[in-house]
Design a protein around this motif. Structure first.
Motif, PDB file in Angstrom:
ATOM      1  N   ARG A  59      17.872  -3.110  -1.793  1.00 21.12           N
ATOM      2  CA  ARG A  59      16.483  -2.188  -1.981  1.00 21.12           C
ATOM      3  C   ARG A  59      16.876  -1.115  -1.629  1.00 21.12           C
ATOM      4  N   ASP A  60      15.930  -0.167  -2.066  1.00 18.57           N
ATOM      5  CA  ASP A  60      16.052   1.415  -1.698  1.00 18.57           C
ATOM      6  C   ASP A  60      14.992   1.681  -0.665  1.00 18.57           C
ATOM      7  N   PHE A  61      15.435   2.644   0.424  1.00 13.73           N
ATOM      8  CA  PHE A  61      14.646   2.896   1.190  1.00 13.73           C
ATOM      9  C   PHE A  61      14.977   4.406   1.815  1.00 13.73           C
ATOM     10  N   TRP A  62      14.176   4.944   2.615  1.00 10.31           N
ATOM     11  CA  TRP A  62      14.347   6.206   3.436  1.00 10.31           C
ATOM     12  C   TRP A  62      14.297   5.739   4.885  1.00 10.31           C
ATOM     13  N   LEU A  63      15.059   6.285   5.961  1.00 10.21           N
ATOM     14  CA  LEU A  63      14.738   6.025   7.194  1.00 10.21           C
ATOM     15  C   LEU A  63      14.819   7.396   7.996  1.00 10.21           C
ATOM     16  N   PHE A  64      13.974   7.716   8.703  1.00  8.74           N
ATOM     17  CA  PHE A  64      13.815   9.245   9.332  1.00  8.74           C
ATOM     18  C   PHE A  64      13.775   8.736  10.941  1.00  8.74           C
ATOM     19  N   ASP A  65      14.940   9.495  11.611  1.00  8.66           N
ATOM     20  CA  ASP A  65      14.907   9.535  12.833  1.00  8.66           C
ATOM     21  C   ASP A  65      14.907   8.446  13.518  1.00  8.66           C
ATOM     22  N   SER A  66      15.524   7.252  12.672  1.00  4.87           N
ATOM     23  CA  SER A  66      15.472   5.716  13.369  1.00  4.87           C
ATOM     24  C   SER A  66      14.130   5.260  13.683  1.00  4.87           C
ATOM     25  N   GLU A  67      12.932   5.875  13.257  1.00  5.05           N
ATOM     26  CA  GLU A  67      11.593   5.384  13.674  1.00  5.05           C
ATOM     27  C   GLU A  67      10.614   5.107  12.286  1.00  5.05           C
ATOM     28  N   HIS A  68      10.888   5.789  11.446  1.00  8.15           N
ATOM     29  CA  HIS A  68       9.916   5.724  10.189  1.00  8.15           C
ATOM     30  C   HIS A  68      10.789   5.181   8.923  1.00  8.15           C
ATOM     31  N   LEU A  69      10.144   4.208   8.415  1.00  9.53           N
ATOM     32  CA  LEU A  69      10.795   3.636   7.246  1.00  9.53           C
ATOM     33  C   LEU A  69       9.805   3.613   6.131  1.00  9.53           C
ATOM     34  N   LEU A  70      10.389   4.118   5.215  1.00  7.39           N
ATOM     35  CA  LEU A  70       9.795   4.240   3.695  1.00  7.39           C
ATOM     36  C   LEU A  70      10.467   3.395   2.645  1.00  7.39           C
ATOM     37  N   GLU A  71       9.733   2.167   2.454  1.00 13.65           N
ATOM     38  CA  GLU A  71      10.400   1.203   1.324  1.00 13.65           C
ATOM     39  C   GLU A  71      10.060   1.953  -0.007  1.00 13.65           C
TER      40      GLU A  71
ATOM     41  N   PRO B  54      14.512  22.763  -5.899  1.00 16.12           N
ATOM     42  CA  PRO B  54      13.757  22.380  -4.714  1.00 16.12           C
ATOM     43  C   PRO B  54      14.392  21.477  -3.717  1.00 16.12           C
ATOM     44  N   TRP B  55      14.788  20.384  -4.383  1.00 14.00           N
ATOM     45  CA  TRP B  55      15.488  19.430  -3.342  1.00 14.00           C
ATOM     46  C   TRP B  55      16.938  20.161  -2.680  1.00 14.00           C
ATOM     47  N   CYS B  56      17.500  20.673  -3.315  1.00 12.89           N
ATOM     48  CA  CYS B  56      18.571  21.532  -2.770  1.00 12.89           C
ATOM     49  C   CYS B  56      18.433  22.383  -1.712  1.00 12.89           C
TER      50      CYS B  56
ATOM     51  N   ASP C 182       6.117  13.893   0.743  1.00 17.18           N
ATOM     52  CA  ASP C 182       6.672  15.069   0.915  1.00 17.18           C
ATOM     53  C   ASP C 182       6.874  15.470   2.456  1.00 17.18           C
ATOM     54  N   HIS C 183       5.648  15.115   3.143  1.00 18.10           N
ATOM     55  CA  HIS C 183       5.789  15.613   4.599  1.00 18.10           C
ATOM     56  C   HIS C 183       6.951  15.205   5.331  1.00 18.10           C
ATOM     57  N   PHE C 184       7.537  14.131   5.017  1.00 17.60           N
ATOM     58  CA  PHE C 184       8.618  13.403   5.717  1.00 17.60           C
ATOM     59  C   PHE C 184       9.984  14.220   5.606  1.00 17.60           C
ATOM     60  N   PHE C 185       9.881  14.988   4.444  1.00 16.45           N
ATOM     61  CA  PHE C 185      11.284  15.776   4.142  1.00 16.45           C
ATOM     62  C   PHE C 185      11.032  17.233   4.680  1.00 16.45           C
ATOM     63  N   GLY C 186       9.979  17.571   5.247  1.00 17.24           N
ATOM     64  CA  GLY C 186       9.721  18.903   5.784  1.00 17.24           C
ATOM     65  C   GLY C 186       9.718  18.608   7.378  1.00 17.24           C
ATOM     66  N   ASP C 187       8.474  18.694   7.995  1.00 15.55           N
ATOM     67  CA  ASP C 187       8.456  18.750   9.307  1.00 15.55           C
ATOM     68  C   ASP C 187       8.201  17.319  10.136  1.00 15.55           C
ATOM     69  N   GLY C 188       8.258  16.120   8.894  1.00 14.13           N
ATOM     70  CA  GLY C 188       8.263  14.868   9.118  1.00 14.13           C
ATOM     71  C   GLY C 188       9.446  14.106   9.837  1.00 14.13           C
TER      72      GLY C 188
ATOM     73  N   GLU D 156       0.733  -1.142  -0.040  1.00 17.42           N
ATOM     74  CA  GLU D 156       0.079  -0.110   0.130  1.00 17.42           C
ATOM     75  C   GLU D 156       0.823   1.233  -0.126  1.00 17.42           C
ATOM     76  N   PHE D 157       0.822   2.018  -1.250  1.00 20.64           N
ATOM     77  CA  PHE D 157       1.668   3.079  -1.281  1.00 20.64           C
ATOM     78  C   PHE D 157       0.816   4.341  -0.465  1.00 20.64           C
ATOM     79  N   ILE D 158       1.853   5.319  -0.008  1.00 17.50           N
ATOM     80  CA  ILE D 158       1.608   6.368   0.581  1.00 17.50           C
ATOM     81  C   ILE D 158       1.470   7.308  -0.626  1.00 17.50           C
ATOM     82  N   SER D 159       0.615   8.475  -0.271  1.00 14.65           N
ATOM     83  CA  SER D 159       0.449   9.536  -1.480  1.00 14.65           C
ATOM     84  C   SER D 159       1.755  10.517  -1.390  1.00 14.65           C
ATOM     85  N   ASP D 160       1.700  11.280  -2.448  1.00 13.90           N
ATOM     86  CA  ASP D 160       2.978  12.030  -2.683  1.00 13.90           C
ATOM     87  C   ASP D 160       2.991  13.125  -1.458  1.00 13.90           C
ATOM     88  N   ASP D 161       1.811  13.652  -1.165  1.00 10.97           N
ATOM     89  CA  ASP D 161       1.799  14.543   0.136  1.00 10.97           C
ATOM     90  C   ASP D 161       2.415  13.973   1.246  1.00 10.97           C
TER      91      ASP D 161
END
Length: 179
Positions: free
Chosen positions: A118-130, A56-58, A11-17, A3-8
């Motif tokens: 595999r590719d993934f993002w890991l945020f604050d050692s708590e949230h994993l986005l595969e 924008p990314w930079c 994007d939240h994970f890269f701001g206040d996420g 189940e994929f998350i939305s683009d919004d």
């Protein structure tokens, strides 16, 4: 099917996420989104890909790191590196200039360390986005994984990968010495 998350949501994970760290493992030999871009096509012709350090990314990375957050990634590289890997190595200077810690790890070392492909993002050692891709390297979407053991496994992968990987500038020198 995941189940994929939305683009919004993504994007939240890269701001206040995230409050402290955002980290990515990149294991693919190339990405369809890069191959279809004008910059990649220019680079293949030996021209300047015209990397925009103000994209924008930079700008986002610069703002996050100025706020004391850390953003990084490890890119697993083949030997010899693929065109896709060489392109990302070439244009990675803009991400590094913005404050992102990009490191590279030879695939043979990654295999020896039992790192997954595999590719993934890991945020604050708590949230994993595969990150999910099809067989042609097209991005399909990101799946938020909240299983504690999966997150812990991703933290251990991050620690092993980061320990053995070399910073982008050193990897540029290594690759140049092989040509």
């Amino acid at each position: 099917m995941p189940e994929f998350i939305s683009d919004d949501q993504f994007d939240h994970f890269f701001g206040d996420g995230f409050a402290h760290t955002a980290w990515r493992l990149e294991s693919r030999r190339g990405y369809a989104s890069d191959r279809s871009g004008d910059g990649f096509k220019r680079w293949l012709r030996g021209e300047d890909p015209q990397t925009d350090p103000n994209r924008p990314w930079c700008r986002s990375i610069a703002a996050q790191t100025a706020a004391g957050k850390r953003v990084g990634r490890v890119r697993i590289a083949d030997e010899p590196i693929t065109d896709g890997q060489a392109y990302l190595l070439h244009v990675g200077w803009a991400n590094v200039q913005a404050g992102e810690d990009i490191r590279h790890l030879p695939r043979a070392t990654a295999l020896r360390l039992n790192l997954p492909e595999r590719d993934f993002w890991l945020f604050d050692s708590e949230h994993l986005l595969e990150m999910h891709f099809d067989q042609d390297d097209n991005y399909l979407g990101a799946e938020l994984v909240d299983d504690v053991e999966a997150v812990l496994d991703a933290c251990q992968i991050r620690d092993r990968a980061r320990h053995y990987a070399v910073p982008r500038a050193a990897f540029v020198d290594q690759v140049a010495s092989r040509v």
